[in-house]
Structure formats: C-alpha cells, structure tokens
Scaffold this active site. Sequence first.
Site, mmCIF file in Angstrom:
data_model
loop_
_atom_site.group_PDB
_atom_site.id
_atom_site.type_symbol
_atom_site.label_atom_id
_atom_site.label_comp_id
_atom_site.label_asym_id
_atom_site.label_seq_id
_atom_site.Cartn_x
_atom_site.Cartn_y
_atom_site.Cartn_z
ATOM 1 C CB CYS A 2 -0.968 -0.063 1.170
ATOM 2 S SG CYS A 2 -1.682 -1.522 1.774
ATOM 3 N NE ARG A 27 4.388 1.283 -1.998
ATOM 4 C CZ ARG A 27 5.530 1.109 -1.125
ATOM 5 N NH1 ARG A 27 6.519 1.570 -1.380
ATOM 6 N NH2 ARG A 27 5.075 0.430 0.033
ATOM 7 C CD1 TRP A 76 -1.981 -6.404 -1.714
ATOM 8 C CD2 TRP A 76 -1.636 -5.846 -3.744
ATOM 9 N NE1 TRP A 76 -1.801 -7.515 -2.424
ATOM 10 C CE2 TRP A 76 -1.514 -6.957 -3.732
ATOM 11 C CE3 TRP A 76 -1.557 -4.863 -4.886
ATOM 12 C CZ2 TRP A 76 -1.557 -7.882 -4.939
ATOM 13 C CZ3 TRP A 76 -1.487 -5.912 -6.040
ATOM 14 C CH2 TRP A 76 -1.389 -7.165 -6.140
ATOM 15 C CG ASN A 102 1.062 1.602 3.731
ATOM 16 O OD1 ASN A 102 0.038 1.622 3.621
ATOM 17 N ND2 ASN A 102 2.124 2.009 3.226
ATOM 18 N N GLY A 103 0.188 -2.164 6.425
ATOM 19 C CA GLY A 103 0.822 -3.240 7.452
ATOM 20 C C GLY A 103 -0.130 -4.298 7.896
ATOM 21 C CD GLU A 477 5.649 -29.805 14.983
ATOM 22 O OE1 GLU A 477 6.930 -30.061 15.382
ATOM 23 O OE2 GLU A 477 4.915 -29.653 15.437
ATOM 24 C CE LYS A 481 3.971 -29.052 18.527
ATOM 25 N NZ LYS A 481 5.366 -28.620 18.345
ATOM 26 C CD GLU A 484 7.476 -29.506 22.452
ATOM 27 O OE1 GLU A 484 7.893 -28.552 22.630
ATOM 28 O OE2 GLU A 484 6.666 -29.722 21.279
ATOM 29 C CG HIS A 501 18.361 -50.208 7.616
ATOM 30 N ND1 HIS A 501 19.093 -51.160 6.658
ATOM 31 C CD2 HIS A 501 17.528 -49.342 6.644
ATOM 32 C CE1 HIS A 501 18.950 -50.817 5.538
ATOM 33 N NE2 HIS A 501 17.810 -49.863 5.554
ATOM 34 C CE LYS A 600 5.285 -20.103 22.300
ATOM 35 N NZ LYS A 600 4.883 -21.170 21.288
#
Length: 605
Positions: A2, A27, A76, A102-103, A477, A481, A484, A501, A600
């Site tokens: 933007c 842009r 945008w 913007n953002g 993953e 989990k 954890e 193996h 965390k």
Amino acid sequence: MCGIIGHLGKYNNLKIGIDALKRLEYRGYDSAGLAAFNAEKKDIFSLKTVGRISNLEEKFSKSPIFGNPFILHTRWATTGRVTEANAHPHWDCKKNIYIVHNGIIENYRTLKDKLLAMGHKFSSDTDTEVVSHLIEYFFKGNLEEATRKALKLIKGTYALLIISREDPQKIVAARLSSPLIIGIKDKDYFIASDYNAIIPYAKKVINLEDNEIATITPGNFFILKEREPEELDLKLEEAQKGKFSHFMLKEIFEEPEAIRNSISGRLLPEEGLAKLGGLEEVKDKLKEIERMIIIGCGTARYAGLVGEYMLEEYAGIPVEVDVGSEFRYRKPIINEKTAVLSISQSGETADTLAALREAKRKGALALGITNVVGSTQTRETDAGIYNHVGPEIGVASTKVFISQLTILALLTMYLGRQREMSLVTGRRISQELQKLPGLAETILKQDKQIQELAKKYSQFRNFFVLGRKYNYPIAMEGALKLKEVAYLIHAESYPGGEMKHGPIALIDENFPSVAICPSDSVYEKMLNAIEEAKSRNGKILAVATEGNEDIKKIADDVIYIPKTLEMLTPILTTIPLHLFAAYIGLELGLDIDKPRNLAKSVTVE
Ligand code: F6R
C-alpha cells in the site's frame, strides 16, 4: 504494497496529494482514498474508489474536497475484499478520527470483538478499522495521546497517519516495521511511505524509526520514542482461551486461519507468483543465491526440513538444514552466494541467533521467518517474512509451525519463479495454497474421532511416528509433540525405510506406530514399512488421503486428510498429529499449555 501520503502546511488543494499518490502507483494497489479537514466547515470529508487512482481523480473532479491537513492512501487488499468500504481512510463511530494504514494488525479479531461488545459500529471488514475505534476509545481531546495508548494494544506492523476533527491542527504519524518518511520544506510537511512520492516537496527528510510517533503541527513537529510499557485500564489484549479449555487446543483450531493469514496478500494467482514485501530489498541478491542454509531449533527446524524438500524440488536450490546449537560450532562453508534462513517463532532463541550471527560473519545473506515483530531476529537479518498469525501462548508451537510451512511454500514459489519454475507450476501451487485453509477446516471436523483415538492409544507408553519424503519431518514433529505435551510417553520418529535397519526390533503389540501415508509419490514405499510393523503385531494408526479405502485393510485406525499437492501435504498431515498429541496429553491429565521443564522462548545456550 500500500501507499501513504499526508500533508500539513499551506496546500489546501488535494490535487497535490493525488499527484504524489500517483508516484506510488508502481507499487501495485486495488483501491484508493483520501480525507481532509475543512476548517470552514469544521469537519473531515473523505472520498474512496475501487480501482485506479484515475477513478479517484474523476470522483474528486466532480465533488472536490479542500482542506488541510489531508491524508491519502492506495490499498492492496489483505484483510477484507476489494470494496469501497474497505478502502482507506477508515474512521471511528463519530467520524472524528480518520486513518490510513500500511501493514497488518494481527490481533484485530480479538480487538474487534471487544470493541463490538462495547457498542462500536464498524463499516468495513478490514483489520485497520480497529485502530480508528481504539483511538476513539482513548480520545479525550488529544490525538497523539489517544494514539499512543491505542498502539500499545496493537500487535502487528504499521505505518499510520491519523487526523481528527476535534484536534484538527495535527497529523499523527506512527511506524513499526513499515516505512514512513517526513519531508520538510520550510513550514510544509509531507509524510509518505516512500521517499519518491514527495521528492518535489522535501528539502530535508526524516526517516521515522520503529516505535516512533511523530506529531506534526503548523510549523512544528516532535517525535516520541515509545518504548516504555505502560499499564492501561482496559486489558483489551489479554489473551483469551474463548470456548477452549487450553491455548494449545485453541491454537490448533486456529491453524486454518494461520494458513489464511500467511498467504493473505502474498499471492498473485494469475501470474503464478508469490509477493513477499519483506524480501523486496534483497530481490536481486536472491537471484544470485546458489545455496541456502536453514537454521532453527526444535519445531522450527522441522519446518526447515520440509522447506529443504520444497526448495530443492521446485526452486532447484541446494539446501542444508541444521540445528542452531550445532551449526554455531561447525565450520560451515559459506560465501556471498549463500543465503542463511533463520526460522524462529519468537525470534529470540539464543542458539538460532548465535548460528545466524556466525553465518552473517562469514558473509551469508541473512533472511528470517518470525512471528514476533521487532524481535532480535528481525533486527539482525537483512530481510524477512512475518508469520502474522497473532501471539502463540501454548508453549508447544502449533499454529506457527503450520504458518512456517506455508511461508516456506511461498518462498519456494518466489525463488522458483526467479529461476526455472514455469508459470503453470507457479499457478498450480498458488491455486492449491488458496484451497488449503478450507481443507484444513475439514480435518478439524474430525476432532471428536481424534479425541476418541487419543483415548484408545493413551494406554501405550511408546510410539513410533513414521513418514517419508515431505512427511518425514512431520513424523519428527508428531513425535516431538507427543514427547512435549504427553510426556509420560516416549515417541520416536523414523523415515519409513529405516525401520528394517534396526528400530523394528522394538515392535510388538505394545509398541504402536503412527504412519503418515498420504497418497503421494512414496505411498507404496510407506506401505512396506506399515506391513513390516503389522507383521510384528504392531498397531497402526494411519494418516491417509481421503478415498483410500485399502489402507483400512492393514491399519487398525485411520485419520483422513483431503487431497492436495504432494509438497503441501505436510501442512495438512500435521493438523491431526497436533490434535492427537494434545488429546493424549489431556487424557494423561497433563498441562498441555505448560508442559513440565519447557519454556516458550529459550534465550539461553
Ligand atoms: C516445540 C517448540 C520448540 C520451539 C524451539 C524454537 O513445540 O515449540 O521446539 O520450536 O524452542 O523456538 P523458536 O521458534 O521461538 O525459535
């Protein structure tokens, strides 16, 4: 993408603003708008249009607006479709405060829900509009003070210009991770998101820095660096579990939204391109890159491993993935054609940062993917991409992992299209990415079934989690989990082909395997591993593709995921594994949000 323009000074005719806005046309945008304070009528007037700036110009010529200060914007679309109502400026209930932005405001949903409950009326679907209502909430006659308080509640990135009918001789400008420049010529001030737009009107310029708020008044301005945290009477941003018993469950249920937010505004489906604003500055350097090293710890590294498969297959870039704590003590081979990509939810993990610094010192181009705006990683990388999925409270990373995978798919498109990837392949990935949030939602509909399975399998104390190719990192993953959040269980991951193996010696009726086996290029190979386990009395919980009825003949239980491109299957197969681990943890009576021994953000070596 933007663009922003603002002016406080002698010009009353917004034609100047429109001309400056045109200098930002390159842009890309899909709608435009303006607002100005008219001193005679003591009110702010606004115009908005969908499409080109010329449409705005035409509307302006039919009903011109005169006034000062004024603000303009090209949008945008990211949050909210391309409509006139969603174009900027946005205002509050009383039409006192007008803003352009913007953002992205990551926590806008939480804020909007609170503001709606307080009786605020919204006129758009954008994230931006919550900012005008928040400022309204704090406004007691002083615009910068109200802005300062409002910004403390906002998570995300912004370049903002704000004007007010009740505090009219002022533009307030604020920046966090989105550029904003003040151009000064005598007593005229032009503020813009891009220097090019205001060259004719600026003798001197000031680049606002992150967390700075500038107040521009006739003939004067001052800048406040906003760093000190301050207690506010309204805890709008307090993290809420909503209808969920735990943050981890809530965050798993936010995974479809995490995919949506990660791709939002970042795809050009027709061109088969990914648009990653955070990489713009290093775009040309990235064309020259011959090798990439991805670093991360824990879950973030597993995302990197999926990235390795994606980038090598589709972008043709050789990739190496390492854990931060190992990489920093190796003697890695790096030159100026090496990019290092640091993946970290928090952006503060000490091992990852140390590895990043080491790679930079040796001359690598430093890139990052993080969820936390303004974190150390964002400050120390040359360019990067934000997850934009809002705060993650559960200690075990869930929705951010899904977002990391999604962003790696975007990065693969971005780098691939700079190289040999065809338009057709780019379009295909783009189309499939757009379907993913909906597909992810269908997986969550099996919630009850997964909970039942967790109950059934919670009696076991050991698990294998098996996968191949794109889904081998997802096996890692899934096992992490379980370790954890269901920590009475020991879980280990293996590539399906490795079982014979050695590890297969462990299998018996008390040692089940979770087998990730979507219908992909290695499905038949995974079947071999499943058969091997089955013939040793091992129980099998399969994660397979919808329509595969045959799998029921060998597996004891099946969780189905919808069909997608092979490279995107990890994004879907992860979701049931996250839920499975969370429900087993709960079944075992554990605190899945704060598992024992874990933090965390790991800021020590
Ligand atoms: C696992 C988990 C950890 C983190 C690791 C890196 O669920 O959350 O393995 O992924 O500690 O943290 P960040 O991503 O903040 O660098």
